[in-house]
Motif scaffolding. Structure first.
Motif, PDB file in Angstrom:
ATOM      1  N   GLU A  30      22.747 -33.721   2.238  1.00 11.90           N
ATOM      2  CA  GLU A  30      21.611 -34.691   2.242  1.00 11.90           C
ATOM      3  C   GLU A  30      22.213 -36.310   2.113  1.00 11.90           C
ATOM      4  O   GLU A  30      22.922 -36.215   0.720  1.00 11.90           O
ATOM      5  CB  GLU A  30      20.977 -34.388   1.615  1.00 11.90           C
ATOM      6  N   GLN A  79      14.485 -34.311   7.596  1.00  9.51           N
ATOM      7  CA  GLN A  79      13.593 -34.279   5.869  1.00  9.51           C
ATOM      8  C   GLN A  79      12.110 -34.274   6.863  1.00  9.51           C
ATOM      9  O   GLN A  79      11.970 -35.340   6.596  1.00  9.51           O
ATOM     10  CB  GLN A  79      14.379 -34.206   4.591  1.00  9.51           C
ATOM     11  N   ASN A 114      10.519 -41.103   2.388  1.00  6.82           N
ATOM     12  CA  ASN A 114      11.662 -40.279   2.218  1.00  6.82           C
ATOM     13  C   ASN A 114      11.740 -39.172   3.449  1.00  6.82           C
ATOM     14  O   ASN A 114      10.851 -38.832   3.486  1.00  6.82           O
ATOM     15  CB  ASN A 114      11.040 -39.083   0.529  1.00  6.82           C
ATOM     16  N   SER A 115      13.493 -38.955   3.361  1.00  6.04           N
ATOM     17  CA  SER A 115      13.838 -37.737   4.664  1.00  6.04           C
ATOM     18  C   SER A 115      14.680 -37.926   4.196  1.00  6.04           C
ATOM     19  O   SER A 115      15.544 -38.045   3.025  1.00  6.04           O
ATOM     20  CB  SER A 115      13.224 -38.673   6.014  1.00  6.04           C
ATOM     21  N   GLY A 116      15.613 -37.084   5.117  1.00  9.64           N
ATOM     22  CA  GLY A 116      17.122 -37.366   4.950  1.00  9.64           C
ATOM     23  C   GLY A 116      17.722 -37.137   5.946  1.00  9.64           C
ATOM     24  O   GLY A 116      17.128 -36.121   6.846  1.00  9.64           O
ATOM     25  N   GLN A 118      20.679 -39.137   2.068  1.00  7.71           N
ATOM     26  CA  GLN A 118      19.681 -39.550   1.583  1.00  7.71           C
ATOM     27  C   GLN A 118      18.652 -40.553   2.542  1.00  7.71           C
ATOM     28  O   GLN A 118      19.602 -41.725   3.454  1.00  7.71           O
ATOM     29  CB  GLN A 118      19.163 -39.987   0.266  1.00  7.71           C
ATOM     30  N   ILE A 119      17.407 -40.228   3.140  1.00 11.15           N
ATOM     31  CA  ILE A 119      16.774 -41.453   3.642  1.00 11.15           C
ATOM     32  C   ILE A 119      15.762 -42.046   2.627  1.00 11.15           C
ATOM     33  O   ILE A 119      14.706 -40.995   2.849  1.00 11.15           O
ATOM     34  CB  ILE A 119      16.399 -40.922   4.833  1.00 11.15           C
TER      35      ILE A 119
HETATM   36 MG    MG Z   1      14.828 -37.093   0.887  1.00 11.62          MG
END
Ligand code: MG
Length: 334
Positions: free
Chosen positions: A129, A229, A119-121, A131-132
């Motif tokens: 955001e 993120q 998870n990142s973003g 989303q990643i």
């Molecule tokens: Mg995220």
């Protein structure tokens, strides 16, 4: 060629009222776009000329921590990586409307499930955001998987590649617009390609993206940094660049108009070859064969078609002649 022009004019006549301040159709003073150098197909992922390159493969000088301290993420060979616990990585530069290209890879050793995996973003303007997430064989709520605008718009497709694989986002972002009193005049829109697959098609954002909530828009500057993120996962990034997009020029104030005089309405109405000028409802209407278009009289002199940058002149003579000037070309009806 010339024969087609009346059709084009008639086709562009809309029954919708003009916005108080809008460009007239075929406005000759409307600025032309700058020329952008073409990008060869084989290099489409590379920064185009004039792009803001945010990672050159070796250092994080274009980034800082969200707490304004220097960037503390890890720089590897040709990539950088989220260092869990150091917080959001934020660009030094601020952006408004933009094209953003970035490449990312979820940790090769997939651990965790749902939101707790790769998870990142991308926090556009620090608020919205994209989303990643490692969405390769990893279920979560659809508005939180890779390519989603978090909590608002699921992606149109799951275009995820396996963890450890480089993936790419191409983002076309139109920032929200706010009025002088801070009111929202236009929401943000975003289009996203994930690994070349359209996953967001000009979606309208309802406000900042949040967990467990819907947040309303709050006025913010026209240019802001964007952040990546830190969600506690070692997501990697490379080849990050931005092409700031032109945001358009404000149209000039609308033309000052005056009513037609009784004499004008009486003397100008009539046939001009295949064209007709009719006097109806207190004004004159021009019909070139495809429907009546309202004529207007400029306070400064001269006649035009409402909402169009076109001059309409009536030439006295043995036969009625009407001269329409549009796009610098004169067309005669007689
Ligand atoms: Mg995220």
């Amino acid at each position: 060629m010339i024969r087609n022009i009346p059709l084009i004019i008639a086709g562009s006549f809309a029954s919708l009222p003009l916005a108080a301040q809008d460009w007239r159709v075929h406005e000759m003073t409307r600025p032309h776009p700058a020329t952008a150098p073409a990008v060869p197909t084989a290099r489409a992922d590379r920064p185009p000329p004039g792009a803001v390159v945010l990672f050159n493969g070796t250092d994080l000088s274009r980034w800082r921590s969200d707490d304004s301290l220097p960037a503390r993420w890890i720089v590897g060979k040709g990539y950088f990586e989220a260092r869990p616990g150091t917080g959001t990585l934020t660009t030094v530069d601020s952006f408004g409307d933009m094209q953003l290209h970035l490449e990312w890879a979820a940790p090769a050793a997939a651990k965790g499930a749902g939101q707790d995996r790769g998870n990142s973003g991308v926090f556009l303007m620090g608020r919205y955001e994209l989303q990643i997430l490692d969405s390769w064989r990893n279920d979560t709520y659809s508005d939180g998987q890779a390519g989603s605008m978090y909590g608002q718009h699921p992606p149109l497709y799951n275009a995820a590649l396996p963890p450890g694989t480089w993936q790419r986002y191409d983002v076309f972002f139109r920032r929200p617009r706010f009025g002088a009193a801070g009111e929202l005049t236009e929401p943000a829109r975003v289009t996203v390609l994930h690994n070349g697959v359209p996953v967001q098609n000009s979606v309208v954002l309802r406000g900042p993206t949040t967990w467990l909530a819907r947040a309303p828009y709050e006025a913010h500057p026209d240019r802001l940094p964007f952040g990546l993120q830190d969600h506690g996962h070692a997501v990697r990034f490379r080849n990050v660049w931005v092409r700031p997009l032109p945001e358009g020029d404000a149209p000039p104030p609308p033309l000052a108009l005056r009513p037609f005089t009784d004499q004008e309405r009486q003397t100008l109405a009539g046939r001009y070859g295949a064209a007709t000028v009719a006097d109806s409802a207190g004004r004159l209407w021009l019909d070139l064969g495809d429907g009546a278009m309202p004529l207007v009289a400029a306070a400064a002199g001269g006649f035009s078609i409402e909402g169009v940058d076109a001059a309409v002149e009536f030439e006295p003579g043995a036969v009625n002649t009407l001269v329409l000037t549009v796009g610098g070309v004169k067309i005669r009806w007689r």
